[in-house]
Design a protein around this motif. Structure first.
Motif, PDB file in Angstrom:
ATOM      1  N   ILE A 123      42.891  71.970  60.421  1.00  0.00           N
ATOM      2  CA  ILE A 123      44.581  71.857  60.403  1.00  0.00           C
ATOM      3  C   ILE A 123      44.980  70.681  60.974  1.00  0.00           C
ATOM      4  N   ALA A 124      44.475  70.510  62.252  1.00  0.00           N
ATOM      5  CA  ALA A 124      44.746  69.212  63.081  1.00  0.00           C
ATOM      6  C   ALA A 124      44.382  67.992  62.150  1.00  0.00           C
ATOM      7  N   LEU A 125      43.205  67.841  61.698  1.00  0.00           N
ATOM      8  CA  LEU A 125      43.062  66.400  60.947  1.00  0.00           C
ATOM      9  C   LEU A 125      43.821  66.282  59.713  1.00  0.00           C
ATOM     10  N   SER A 126      44.206  67.293  59.125  1.00  0.00           N
ATOM     11  CA  SER A 126      45.186  67.241  58.034  1.00  0.00           C
ATOM     12  C   SER A 126      46.555  66.528  58.087  1.00  0.00           C
ATOM     13  N   PHE A 127      46.842  66.551  59.513  1.00  0.00           N
ATOM     14  CA  PHE A 127      48.217  65.899  59.728  1.00  0.00           C
ATOM     15  C   PHE A 127      47.950  64.376  60.153  1.00  0.00           C
ATOM     16  N   THR A 128      46.668  64.033  60.174  1.00  0.00           N
ATOM     17  CA  THR A 128      46.322  62.481  60.491  1.00  0.00           C
ATOM     18  C   THR A 128      45.862  61.688  59.440  1.00  0.00           C
ATOM     19  N   ASP A 129      45.467  60.510  59.740  1.00  0.00           N
ATOM     20  CA  ASP A 129      45.097  59.654  58.557  1.00  0.00           C
ATOM     21  C   ASP A 129      43.663  59.116  59.183  1.00  0.00           C
ATOM     22  N   TYR A 130      42.949  60.130  59.856  1.00  0.00           N
ATOM     23  CA  TYR A 130      41.592  60.030  60.211  1.00  0.00           C
ATOM     24  C   TYR A 130      40.465  59.625  59.113  1.00  0.00           C
ATOM     25  N   GLU A 131      39.909  58.626  59.336  1.00  0.00           N
ATOM     26  CA  GLU A 131      38.613  58.269  58.413  1.00  0.00           C
ATOM     27  C   GLU A 131      37.419  58.263  59.400  1.00  0.00           C
ATOM     28  N   LEU A 132      36.306  58.494  58.646  1.00  0.00           N
ATOM     29  CA  LEU A 132      34.995  58.824  59.263  1.00  0.00           C
ATOM     30  C   LEU A 132      34.881  57.438  59.977  1.00  0.00           C
ATOM     31  N   GLY A 133      34.386  57.301  61.092  1.00  0.00           N
ATOM     32  CA  GLY A 133      34.210  56.183  62.096  1.00  0.00           C
ATOM     33  C   GLY A 133      35.292  55.211  62.399  1.00  0.00           C
ATOM     34  N   LYS A 139      38.097  59.406  53.518  1.00  0.00           N
ATOM     35  CA  LYS A 139      39.394  59.679  54.109  1.00  0.00           C
ATOM     36  C   LYS A 139      39.281  61.318  54.717  1.00  0.00           C
ATOM     37  N   MET A 140      38.954  61.280  55.801  1.00  0.00           N
ATOM     38  CA  MET A 140      38.794  62.803  56.153  1.00  0.00           C
ATOM     39  C   MET A 140      40.239  63.518  56.438  1.00  0.00           C
ATOM     40  N   GLY A 141      41.033  62.677  56.911  1.00  0.00           N
ATOM     41  CA  GLY A 141      42.578  63.392  56.910  1.00  0.00           C
ATOM     42  C   GLY A 141      43.001  64.033  55.764  1.00  0.00           C
ATOM     43  N   TYR A 142      43.045  63.110  54.610  1.00  0.00           N
ATOM     44  CA  TYR A 142      43.457  63.541  53.282  1.00  0.00           C
ATOM     45  C   TYR A 142      42.560  64.705  52.760  1.00  0.00           C
ATOM     46  N   ALA A 143      41.149  64.565  52.916  1.00  0.00           N
ATOM     47  CA  ALA A 143      40.354  65.475  52.492  1.00  0.00           C
ATOM     48  C   ALA A 143      40.873  66.848  53.120  1.00  0.00           C
ATOM     49  N   ALA A 144      40.983  67.153  54.511  1.00  0.00           N
ATOM     50  CA  ALA A 144      41.524  68.111  55.276  1.00  0.00           C
ATOM     51  C   ALA A 144      42.732  68.658  54.756  1.00  0.00           C
ATOM     52  N   ALA A 145      43.766  67.892  54.177  1.00  0.00           N
ATOM     53  CA  ALA A 145      44.810  68.342  53.687  1.00  0.00           C
ATOM     54  C   ALA A 145      44.609  68.957  52.419  1.00  0.00           C
ATOM     55  N   LEU A 146      43.666  68.669  51.540  1.00  0.00           N
ATOM     56  CA  LEU A 146      43.231  68.949  50.335  1.00  0.00           C
ATOM     57  C   LEU A 146      42.665  70.347  50.441  1.00  0.00           C
ATOM     58  N   LEU A 186      34.950  63.904  46.850  1.00  0.00           N
ATOM     59  CA  LEU A 186      35.391  62.252  46.699  1.00  0.00           C
ATOM     60  C   LEU A 186      35.970  61.809  47.793  1.00  0.00           C
ATOM     61  N   GLU A 187      37.245  62.177  47.996  1.00  0.00           N
ATOM     62  CA  GLU A 187      38.122  61.734  49.282  1.00  0.00           C
ATOM     63  C   GLU A 187      37.369  61.798  50.488  1.00  0.00           C
ATOM     64  N   GLY A 188      36.550  62.966  50.779  1.00  0.00           N
ATOM     65  CA  GLY A 188      35.934  63.150  52.107  1.00  0.00           C
ATOM     66  C   GLY A 188      34.722  62.378  52.178  1.00  0.00           C
ATOM     67  N   PHE A 189      33.972  62.209  51.074  1.00  0.00           N
ATOM     68  CA  PHE A 189      32.690  61.985  51.375  1.00  0.00           C
ATOM     69  C   PHE A 189      32.095  60.535  50.816  1.00  0.00           C
ATOM     70  N   HIS A 190      33.223  60.111  49.622  1.00  0.00           N
ATOM     71  CA  HIS A 190      32.884  58.935  49.036  1.00  0.00           C
ATOM     72  C   HIS A 190      33.902  58.041  49.611  1.00  0.00           C
ATOM     73  N   TYR A 191      35.073  58.080  49.906  1.00  0.00           N
ATOM     74  CA  TYR A 191      36.259  57.457  50.448  1.00  0.00           C
ATOM     75  C   TYR A 191      36.208  57.486  52.088  1.00  0.00           C
TER      76      TYR A 191
END
Lengths: 390, 295
Positions: free
Chosen positions: B38-48, B262-269, B255-260
């Protein structure tokens, strides 16, 4: 036999197990007939064959004179009450009772959910069904329960709903498979009374399966005692009790169980019990090996025995309390016979103590005699009457 | 001198002590990851990524205007709409047929259950061959009947129904086993009573006894099928890789989480995905619960 059931030479086996071997039985119209016997004797199978739920291997069933052998259960005009009532758990009591009527009065299309309501005559029929359900419910005093599901009913109430479901289409015969065995003891006695009353009121043919000889004896016009896939004896409760045709019948009927004592027969037809010559004679050529005595035929022997009576002595092992009466357990001084039971009235018990030595007596006319095969043998009445017991 | 604790407090203390292991495990395994999600889904966190920005509800707003996500959502709903009624009704039908067998019953059980035990990723290769436009026997059969060649896995209008059929193939056996278990709990007496009451015909037996008595089973089967259907992923990942507009929810998240990354966006999805499963399951349970009879 207008509404009677005729059962002729019914055979049934499940795989290698023979369940019924040549059972023949005529149930008279309006009769309450019990099929009683130990579990596994084939009584339930016979009932299911009458209902058409099971197909016999050989033999014929006719109800009201019409052969039933190739008819489906619903075409036989019989109703059945099952041991655990078999009420449809998802329907209310009223819907359960209505089911046989709905099935017979509505067409398959009219019975369909939703679509059936398109039929113009459906409402009129449904109203007729509801009226009949209420009428039967009134007779059994369950009008207040019609909207409840079986899960919300007590055992006795479910029993009544199952009865109502059977009664509602006025069948030629009621088939009941141990309907009281799931009730508690008190309710069972009460329902016994109600079932007898119901039978009297409806005047319909009842075939009642039970393993409880008390139920069979108290409710039936006639009792068929079954064992090993055969009818051992068919008769009124009095006949079965007073003149059992075999030792098995004698031992099954009656509580406490009939007492049996080993006897021997001499060449002249005299009967001996533990070396004592009894005032009983056998017709020549007949030999008996067992003597049986109902517990009430044995009396405490106070002082001198009356003439013609037989006396036994033993040690009073135990006195069992049954309210107004007591059952005495007596260990006999006869090597082969361990113990006999006899009835005592409450006032006779005064002064008796367990472990005390007592004498009992019985009259030769109360004796049942059986041969080595366990079949009843009649003693000769006139010779027995003339001989004086020494 | 230490005084004894008042008994109420002591009971509270030992109660907490006893429930602590379960509470700690539950927290570690379920609650903390969910809160993190839930916390991640409010951020633009990307892996690394080194810095993280708080986006508020931006991810969610973006999701519902993202054409890929919208397509994935539509595809998943279509897939679910085919698979739920298909596998529940087919499972019930097969269970009824298999239940009526006596000696051959276990053989049929094994046959229908085989797809459940197989790995869908491996079996997908077989399906790929079967459905191949030029080499596959399915098209060979269709062509022999005079139909044109059909590209089941690349024609956009056919790809989701085709994947749904594969999903059905895999799920029916499991539902059949559940229905068989349900069927065996229906007391035989009821059928006997129905026979005597005149409800012995196949249609009446089914409508008056079998179907209502299977209510609880049907509800359970429907809800589990719904959850499984929403989670469709492996057939898409192996057979289409999302080509031809065949993305589904889980594949889009992957795709969003593990290819691109974009963990934040993937969390929201993922949260949207969870919400869908939750809402659908609750709605179904609610709606059916009113009609289902529990013994």
């Amino acid at each position: 036999m207008a509404g009677g059931i005729s059962i002729a030479n019914i055979e049934k086996a499940f795989g290698a197990t023979r369940v019924l071997s040549g059972v023949s039985l005529d149930v008279r119209e309006g009769e309450f007939l019990s099929l009683v016997g130990p579990s596994g004797c084939g009584k339930s199978t016979l009932l299911r064959i009458i209902a058409g739920l099971e197909r016999q291997d050989a033999g014929n069933i006719a109800i009201a004179g019409k052969p039933m052998d190739h008819l489906l259960p619903r075409e036989r005009n019989v109703a059945m009450v099952f041991q655990n009532y078999a009420l449809y758990p998802h329907m209310t009591a009223g819907e359960n009772i209505a089911t046989p009527l709905v099935m017979s009065r509505l067409s398959l299309f009219e019975r369909l959910p939703l679509l059936g309501h398109l039929s113009p005559r459906r409402n009129a029929i449904a109203a007729g069904v509801a009226k009949d359900v209420r009428r039967v419910a009134q007779q059994l005093h369950i009008e207040a329960l019609l909207d409840r599901r079986p899960g919300q009913l007590s055992g006795g109430q479910r029993q009544r709903v199952a009865l109502a479901r059977a009664m509602v289409r006025e069948p030629a015969a009621f088939l009941m498979d141990e309907p009281l065995s799931n009730l508690d003891a008190k309710l069972r006695v009460h329902m016994r009374d109600e079932l007898s009353e119901l039978h009297r009121r409806l005047g319909a043919t009842f075939v009642y399966v039970t393993h409880d000889q008390v139920e069979a004896m108290t409710m039936s016009n006639r009792v068929a005692l079954m064992d090993g896939g055969e009818v051992l004896q068919l008769g009124t409760p009095t006949e079965l009790y007073a003149r059992p045709r075999s030792l098995k019948v004698a031992e099954f009927i009656g509580s406490p169980t009939i007492n049996t004592l080993p006897v021997t027969c001499d060449a002249g037809g005299g009967v001996h019990l533990a070396g004592m010559r009894l005032p009983i004679d056998m017709p020549l050529g007949l030999r008996v090996t067992k003597l049986a005595l109902r517990p009430e035929a044995i009396k405490l022997s106070a002082g001198r025995s009356a003439p013609g009576q037989i006396r036994l002595s033993g040690r009073l092992r135990r006195i069992e309390h049954h309210g107004a009466e007591r059952i005495g357990h007596l260990t006999l001084e006869i090597p082969e016979a361990s113990s006999i039971q006899f009835r005592l009235q409450a006032e006779e018990v005064g002064g008796l103590e367990e472990g005390q030595a007592v004498d009992v007596r019985f009259h030769p006319k109360d004796v049942h005699l059986f041969d080595a095969a366990g079949m009843r043998v009649e003693a000769e009445p006139h010779r027995q009457a003339h001989r004086e017991y020494a | 001198m230490p005084t004894a604790l008042p008994s109420a407090r002591r009971e509270l203390f030992s109660g907490l002590l006893f429930s602590a292991p379960a509470f700690i495990l539950l927290s570690l395994i379920h609650i903390v990851p969910l809160l993190t999600l839930i916390a991640l889904s409010f951020t633009d966190y990307e892996l690394g990524a080194l810095d993280v920005r708080w986006l508020g509800l931006d991810n969610f707003a973006r999701a519902f205007s993202d054409p890929v996500f919208q397509r994935a959502l539509r595809n998943t709903l279509l897939y679910v709409a085919i698979v739920i009624p298909g596998s529940v009704l087919l499972g019930l039908l097969i269970a009824l047929l298999v239940h009526a067998r006596k000696r051959t019953r276990s053989i049929y059980e094994v046959i229908y259950f085989l797809p459940v035990t197989s790995t869908l990723v491996a079996m997908a290769t077989v399906w790929q061959f079967l459905l191949h436009p030029r080499l596959g026997p399915v098209n060979g059969f269709l062509k022999s009947l005079g139909f044109p060649e059909i590209a089941f896995l690349s024609e956009p209008s056919l790809v989701i129904p085709t994947l749904a059929v594969i999903g059905l193939w895999q799920m029916v056996g499991f539902n059949m086993i559940l229905f068989l278990a349900g069927l065996s709990t229906i007391p035989r007496d009821l059928y006997d009573a129905a026979e005597v009451d005149g409800a012995g015909g196949a249609v009446d037996r089914f409508l008056r006894i079998t179907w209502p008595m299977l209510g609880p089973t049907t509800m359970f089967v429907t809800v589990t099928t719904c959850i499984t259907a929403f989670k469709v992923f492996d057939t898409v990942a192996v057979l289409t890789h999302g080509r031809g507009g065949s993305e589904v929810l889980l594949y889009a998240i992957y795709l969003e989480g593990f290819h691109y990354f974009k963990m934040g966006y993937a969390a929201a999805l993922t949260l949207v995905f969870l919400a869908f499963i939750l809402v659908f399951s609750i709605l179904q349970a609610r709606r059916m619960d009113r009609k289902v009879h529990y013994a």
